[in-house]
Design a protein around this motif. Sequence first.
Motif, PDB file in Angstrom:
ATOM      1  N   GLN A   6       0.780  -1.222   0.000  1.00  0.00           N
ATOM      2  CA  GLN A   6       0.000   0.000   0.000  1.00  0.00           C
ATOM      3  C   GLN A   6       0.818   1.281   0.000  1.00  0.00           C
ATOM      4  O   GLN A   6       0.259   2.366  -0.003  1.00  0.00           O
ATOM      5  N   TYR A   7       2.143   1.156  -0.013  1.00  0.00           N
ATOM      6  CA  TYR A   7       2.947   2.373  -0.169  1.00  0.00           C
ATOM      7  C   TYR A   7       2.726   2.901  -1.576  1.00  0.00           C
ATOM      8  O   TYR A   7       2.802   2.150  -2.543  1.00  0.00           O
ATOM      9  N   PRO A   8       2.484   4.202  -1.716  1.00  0.00           N
ATOM     10  CA  PRO A   8       2.164   4.742  -3.038  1.00  0.00           C
ATOM     11  C   PRO A   8       3.377   4.854  -3.963  1.00  0.00           C
ATOM     12  O   PRO A   8       3.205   5.147  -5.140  1.00  0.00           O
ATOM     13  N   SER A   9       4.580   4.637  -3.431  1.00  0.00           N
ATOM     14  CA  SER A   9       5.784   4.802  -4.244  1.00  0.00           C
ATOM     15  C   SER A   9       6.821   3.780  -3.817  1.00  0.00           C
ATOM     16  O   SER A   9       7.008   3.520  -2.620  1.00  0.00           O
ATOM     17  N   LEU A  10       7.502   3.183  -4.806  1.00  0.00           N
ATOM     18  CA  LEU A  10       8.534   2.197  -4.493  1.00  0.00           C
ATOM     19  C   LEU A  10       9.725   2.836  -3.792  1.00  0.00           C
ATOM     20  O   LEU A  10      10.321   2.242  -2.886  1.00  0.00           O
TER      21      LEU A  10
END
Lengths: 204, 204
Positions: A6-10
């Motif tokens: 659910q992190y919006p960015s790697l």
Amino acid sequence: MMNNQQYPSLLLQKAVNEMSRLPGIGSKTALRLVLHMLRQDVVEVDSLAQSITELRHGVRYCQVCHNICDSEHCSICSSPNRDRSMVCVVENVQDVMAIENTQQYKGLYHVLGGIISPMDGIGPADLEIQSLVERVEAGGIKEVILALSPTMEGDTTNFYIYRKIRDTGVRVTVIARGVAQNDELQYTDEVTLGRALVGRTLFG
Amino acid sequence: MMNNQQYPSLLLQKAVNEMSRLPGIGSKTALRLVLHMLRQDVVEVDSLAQSITELRHGVRYCQVCHNICDSEHCSICSSPNRDRSMVCVVENVQDVMAIENTQQYKGLYHVLGGIISPMDGIGPADLEIQSLVERVEAGGIKEVILALSPTMEGDTTNFYIYRKIRDTGVRVTVIARGVAQNDELQYTDEVTLGRALVGRTLFG
């Protein structure tokens, strides 16, 4: 707990994962710290990252006392104002800093880098004990002050060191144990209080 | 507190100072973290420093909803499975993650980047409010869900946004306020309990 997916960015996820590997930093705290960094100037964040990298690559340990330093010998060992006949044995760098803060000690140090702890698989060979014995045998030291933690492991290490150096004739002392300043007697644990009674000293 | 001059190494002192500028990290915690890094492999410490640098330099913000992302549009805005007629207005990235974790919402988001707070000098122009108004005016959005903090600042921001978009005819809703799941009624504060009574809903 938060799902990694659910992190919006790697990039965010990677930084949070790296930060949360530090002791005492959970994934929520790591996220908070990383998002704080995103609000900082690039220069500041680069400076933080650089200071960590430079420390890890550039750090050195004093060849005499094994304290952290920037050159071959630490500032304490190379100071002309320290009493070279006394060596205070401590577990780690923080202990050196704590004792220095008291401004009550003007001798040298010896940083063991840990404490004998069979439970954690740490034996005498993992610590800077042999180098301490060699320092004492080399002569010039009159007193070795044992300033390890007042625990079972500290007592074990104290005794091990004592046995190793007692034949050199050096004076071996241990820091006083007793009731702490401003502690209330009724809340002091019985072992501490018992030792304080047994180890009482002449008043005045 | 610890005197800076007592750090045994300048590199150590620099790293500790940098770390202790992070929110909630005091100089003692910073020292503990930095000394932990010294015990880690160089590769691991480099990886941590690199992840921070890469994040700060590489991070992007979604051009539509202003969530953190790795490309021009975030994964939520570019997903074909999301309901594009609903927009949930939140304060920050953590709020998006919290709502995503509930798995109860399939619409899009709009990250304001803060909340109106005159005390902190944050006005509407400092937030992504104008871009929200433009999104709504562009059409296609049927409902705007206000999901800001249940505080004075949240209420102010809610009302400001409402006034800006009410003439577009879009449906504006606000997330429910009431007693929290598993909270004990006797320990619930009176404002929350009062609002929960006023805002009661039909049972069954």
